[in-house]
Design a protein around this motif. Structure first.
Motif, PDB file in Angstrom:
ATOM      1  N   VAL A 135       0.867  -1.186   0.000  1.00 18.26           N
ATOM      2  CA  VAL A 135       0.000   0.000   0.000  1.00 18.26           C
ATOM      3  C   VAL A 135       0.896   1.225   0.000  1.00 18.26           C
ATOM      4  CG1 VAL A 135      -1.710   1.345   1.272  1.00 18.26           C
ATOM      5  CG2 VAL A 135      -1.881  -1.144   1.218  1.00 18.26           C
ATOM      6  N   ASP A 136       0.662   2.145  -0.937  1.00 19.35           N
ATOM      7  CA  ASP A 136       1.500   3.338  -1.077  1.00 19.35           C
ATOM      8  C   ASP A 136       0.741   4.603  -0.714  1.00 19.35           C
ATOM      9  OD1 ASP A 136       3.400   1.632  -2.093  1.00 19.35           O
ATOM     10  OD2 ASP A 136       3.768   2.786  -3.918  1.00 19.35           O
ATOM     11  N   HIS A 137       1.486   5.583  -0.206  1.00 22.06           N
ATOM     12  CA  HIS A 137       0.984   6.942  -0.021  1.00 22.06           C
ATOM     13  C   HIS A 137       1.150   7.724  -1.325  1.00 22.06           C
ATOM     14  CE1 HIS A 137       5.164   8.356   0.001  1.00 22.06           C
ATOM     15  NE2 HIS A 137       5.421   7.308   0.778  1.00 22.06           N
ATOM     16  N   GLU A 138       0.251   8.681  -1.566  1.00 21.00           N
ATOM     17  CA  GLU A 138       0.361   9.580  -2.717  1.00 21.00           C
ATOM     18  C   GLU A 138      -0.241  10.933  -2.316  1.00 21.00           C
ATOM     19  OE1 GLU A 138      -1.036   8.213  -6.464  1.00 21.00           O
ATOM     20  OE2 GLU A 138      -0.012   6.271  -6.358  1.00 21.00           O
ATOM     21  N   ALA A 139       0.603  11.875  -1.969  1.00 18.31           N
ATOM     22  CA  ALA A 139       0.145  13.209  -1.590  1.00 18.31           C
ATOM     23  C   ALA A 139      -0.301  13.988  -2.833  1.00 18.31           C
ATOM     24  CB  ALA A 139       1.261  13.964  -0.879  1.00 18.31           C
ATOM     25  N   GLU A 140      -1.448  14.659  -2.722  1.00 23.77           N
ATOM     26  CA  GLU A 140      -1.980  15.363  -3.890  1.00 23.77           C
ATOM     27  C   GLU A 140      -2.740  16.638  -3.491  1.00 23.77           C
ATOM     28  OE1 GLU A 140      -3.676  13.108  -6.983  1.00 23.77           O
ATOM     29  OE2 GLU A 140      -2.591  11.261  -6.476  1.00 23.77           O
ATOM     30  N   LEU A 141      -2.730  17.599  -4.403  1.00 20.65           N
ATOM     31  CA  LEU A 141      -3.623  18.746  -4.313  1.00 20.65           C
ATOM     32  C   LEU A 141      -5.003  18.318  -4.792  1.00 20.65           C
ATOM     33  CD1 LEU A 141      -4.199  21.873  -4.100  1.00 20.65           C
ATOM     34  CD2 LEU A 141      -3.543  21.986  -6.523  1.00 20.65           C
ATOM     35  N   ALA A 142      -6.020  18.616  -4.002  1.00 22.88           N
ATOM     36  CA  ALA A 142      -7.403  18.291  -4.360  1.00 22.88           C
ATOM     37  C   ALA A 142      -8.145  19.577  -4.711  1.00 22.88           C
ATOM     38  CB  ALA A 142      -8.100  17.577  -3.206  1.00 22.88           C
ATOM     39  N   VAL A 143      -8.758  19.583  -5.880  1.00 22.28           N
ATOM     40  CA  VAL A 143      -9.538  20.731  -6.352  1.00 22.28           C
ATOM     41  C   VAL A 143     -11.014  20.404  -6.182  1.00 22.28           C
ATOM     42  CG1 VAL A 143     -10.075  22.198  -8.331  1.00 22.28           C
ATOM     43  CG2 VAL A 143      -7.741  21.316  -8.017  1.00 22.28           C
ATOM     44  N   VAL A 144     -11.738  21.259  -5.490  1.00 26.43           N
ATOM     45  CA  VAL A 144     -13.166  21.050  -5.259  1.00 26.43           C
ATOM     46  C   VAL A 144     -13.956  21.941  -6.218  1.00 26.43           C
ATOM     47  CG1 VAL A 144     -15.040  21.089  -3.575  1.00 26.43           C
ATOM     48  CG2 VAL A 144     -12.704  20.539  -2.831  1.00 26.43           C
ATOM     49  N   ILE A 145     -14.835  21.321  -6.995  1.00 24.99           N
ATOM     50  CA  ILE A 145     -15.631  22.070  -7.968  1.00 24.99           C
ATOM     51  C   ILE A 145     -16.718  22.861  -7.243  1.00 24.99           C
ATOM     52  CG2 ILE A 145     -17.137  21.894  -9.990  1.00 24.99           C
ATOM     53  CD1 ILE A 145     -14.173  21.193 -10.480  1.00 24.99           C
ATOM     54  N   GLY A 146     -16.798  24.139  -7.577  1.00 26.31           N
ATOM     55  CA  GLY A 146     -17.810  24.997  -6.975  1.00 26.31           C
ATOM     56  C   GLY A 146     -18.987  25.268  -7.888  1.00 26.31           C
ATOM     57  N   GLY A 161     -19.208  20.148  -5.843  1.00 22.78           N
ATOM     58  CA  GLY A 161     -18.840  19.135  -4.869  1.00 22.78           C
ATOM     59  C   GLY A 161     -17.958  18.038  -5.415  1.00 22.78           C
ATOM     60  N   ASP A 162     -17.834  17.937  -6.736  1.00 27.40           N
ATOM     61  CA  ASP A 162     -16.893  16.985  -7.310  1.00 27.40           C
ATOM     62  C   ASP A 162     -15.476  17.343  -6.878  1.00 27.40           C
ATOM     63  OD1 ASP A 162     -18.937  15.682  -8.594  1.00 27.40           O
ATOM     64  OD2 ASP A 162     -18.439  16.412 -10.604  1.00 27.40           O
ATOM     65  N   ILE A 163     -14.626  16.336  -6.792  1.00 25.76           N
ATOM     66  CA  ILE A 163     -13.242  16.523  -6.349  1.00 25.76           C
ATOM     67  C   ILE A 163     -12.312  16.023  -7.444  1.00 25.76           C
ATOM     68  CG2 ILE A 163     -11.509  15.897  -4.612  1.00 25.76           C
ATOM     69  CD1 ILE A 163     -13.967  15.298  -2.740  1.00 25.76           C
ATOM     70  N   VAL A 164     -11.317  16.834  -7.789  1.00 25.15           N
ATOM     71  CA  VAL A 164     -10.324  16.456  -8.792  1.00 25.15           C
ATOM     72  C   VAL A 164      -8.961  16.406  -8.116  1.00 25.15           C
ATOM     73  CG1 VAL A 164      -9.221  17.049 -10.986  1.00 25.15           C
ATOM     74  CG2 VAL A 164     -11.669  17.532 -10.640  1.00 25.15           C
ATOM     75  N   LEU A 165      -8.343  15.218  -8.115  1.00 33.46           N
ATOM     76  CA  LEU A 165      -7.001  15.056  -7.560  1.00 33.46           C
ATOM     77  C   LEU A 165      -5.989  15.277  -8.678  1.00 33.46           C
ATOM     78  CD1 LEU A 165      -7.489  11.858  -5.354  1.00 33.46           C
ATOM     79  CD2 LEU A 165      -8.142  14.234  -4.890  1.00 33.46           C
ATOM     80  N   MET A 166      -4.994  16.115  -8.415  1.00 29.66           N
ATOM     81  CA  MET A 166      -4.128  16.621  -9.474  1.00 29.66           C
ATOM     82  C   MET A 166      -2.868  15.795  -9.702  1.00 29.66           C
ATOM     83  SD  MET A 166      -5.619  19.058 -10.999  1.00 29.66           S
ATOM     84  CE  MET A 166      -4.195  19.582 -11.954  1.00 29.66           C
ATOM     85  N   GLY A 167      -2.749  14.648  -9.088  1.00 28.39           N
ATOM     86  CA  GLY A 167      -1.572  13.817  -9.330  1.00 28.39           C
ATOM     87  C   GLY A 167      -0.538  13.964  -8.224  1.00 28.39           C
ATOM     88  N   THR A 168       0.333  12.962  -8.133  1.00 31.73           N
ATOM     89  CA  THR A 168       1.311  12.918  -7.042  1.00 31.73           C
ATOM     90  C   THR A 168       2.735  13.017  -7.583  1.00 31.73           C
ATOM     91  OG1 THR A 168       1.788  11.754  -4.961  1.00 31.73           O
ATOM     92  CG2 THR A 168       1.708  10.401  -6.950  1.00 31.73           C
ATOM     93  N   PRO A 169       3.653  13.620  -6.837  1.00 32.07           N
ATOM     94  CA  PRO A 169       5.058  13.675  -7.276  1.00 32.07           C
ATOM     95  C   PRO A 169       5.799  12.379  -6.981  1.00 32.07           C
ATOM     96  CG  PRO A 169       4.785  14.882  -5.237  1.00 32.07           C
ATOM     97  CD  PRO A 169       3.408  14.428  -5.647  1.00 32.07           C
ATOM     98  N   ALA A 170       7.047  12.331  -7.388  1.00 32.77           N
ATOM     99  CA  ALA A 170       7.896  11.166  -7.142  1.00 32.77           C
ATOM    100  C   ALA A 170       8.087  10.955  -5.644  1.00 32.77           C
ATOM    101  CB  ALA A 170       9.250  11.351  -7.818  1.00 32.77           C
ATOM    102  N   GLY A 171       8.440   9.707  -5.300  1.00 33.03           N
ATOM    103  CA  GLY A 171       8.729   9.384  -3.914  1.00 33.03           C
ATOM    104  C   GLY A 171       7.687   8.533  -3.243  1.00 33.03           C
ATOM    105  N   VAL A 172       6.694   8.039  -4.005  1.00 32.16           N
ATOM    106  CA  VAL A 172       5.689   7.169  -3.401  1.00 32.16           C
ATOM    107  C   VAL A 172       6.376   5.928  -2.840  1.00 32.16           C
ATOM    108  CG1 VAL A 172       3.905   7.996  -4.971  1.00 32.16           C
ATOM    109  CG2 VAL A 172       5.197   5.944  -5.568  1.00 32.16           C
ATOM    110  N   GLY A 173       5.795   5.392  -1.777  1.00 32.34           N
ATOM    111  CA  GLY A 173       6.433   4.241  -1.154  1.00 32.34           C
ATOM    112  C   GLY A 173       5.488   3.483  -0.259  1.00 32.34           C
ATOM    113  N   PRO A 174       5.919   2.311   0.210  1.00 31.97           N
ATOM    114  CA  PRO A 174       5.040   1.417   0.968  1.00 31.97           C
ATOM    115  C   PRO A 174       4.790   1.884   2.391  1.00 31.97           C
ATOM    116  CG  PRO A 174       7.233   0.475   0.799  1.00 31.97           C
ATOM    117  CD  PRO A 174       7.244   1.699  -0.049  1.00 31.97           C
TER     118      PRO A 174
END
Length: 210
Positions: A51-62, A168-181
């Protein structure tokens, strides 16, 4: 609905020995994946893979819309949160080999922590925000929003060509390098400058018990 961009940082694509897609790649996560800041994510006992972590910016549709132009897209943004796009990496690898979609790897229950707060659009400039992930205090991921391959306006333009975006829809913008278990008891801290730090606790059977 939750929509997520894949391979939207060049370095993240490179760490899997893949190229950035010629067109934006997106997938979905189900509402059952959402949990708040401070939640404990318990990995199902049957799943013993990575199981990996993936930090991301989340955009909430208004404001919803379809066929939104990039020039107009920011008017459809309500604001921002931080997300952790948890991924069952072993399942994902198996499905990639079979040319199956990533659906099950991204949609185990509670696999989308979101928080720690909501920042309205006009209070945040996305030009160069630091994005990080720490596991038990150790820095794992670090990048800037300036490194996004597809920025927010063009992501919303592309997504809205294919489906209707709704408030209310949520768009995750992708994660940078460095994902790990992640292991049992790990504390994951995903942060975006100007928003805050999203903390998640991971619980799973220790390897010796599986």
């Amino acid at each position: 609905k939750i929509l997520a961009l894949g391979k939207n940082f060049k370095e993240h694509a490179a760490e899997f020995h893949e190229a950035v897609p010629e067109q934006p790649l997106f997938f979905n996560k189900l509402p059952e994946t959402l949990v708040p800041h401070g939640a404990t994510v318990r990995v199902p006992d049957w799943y013993t893979g990575r199981v990996d972590h993936e930090a991301e910016l989340a955009v909430v549709i208004g404001r919803g819309g379809t066929s939104i132009r990039a020039a107009d897209a920011m008017a459809h943004v309500g604001g921002y949160c931080v997300a952790n796009d948890l991924t069952a990496r072993t399942l994902q690898a198996q499905d990639r080999e079979q040319r199956y979609p990533w659906f099950r790897a991204k949609n185990l229950d509670r696999f989308c922590p979101l928080g720690p707060c909501f920042v309205p659009r006009d209070f945040l400039d996305l030009a160069d925000l630091r994005l990080t992930c720490r596991v038990n205090g150790e820095l794992r991921q670090e990048a800037s929003t300036r490194d996004l391959v597809v920025d927010v306006p063009h992501a919303l333009e592309y997504l809205s060509q294919h489906l209707t975006l709704r408030p209310g829809d949520i768009v995750l913008m992708g994660t940078p390098a460095g994902v790990g278990p992640l292991n049992d008891g790990d504390v994951v801290e995903c942060a975006v400058e100007g928003i805050g730090t999203l903390t998640t606790h991971l619980a799973r059977l220790p390897a010796s018990a599986t």
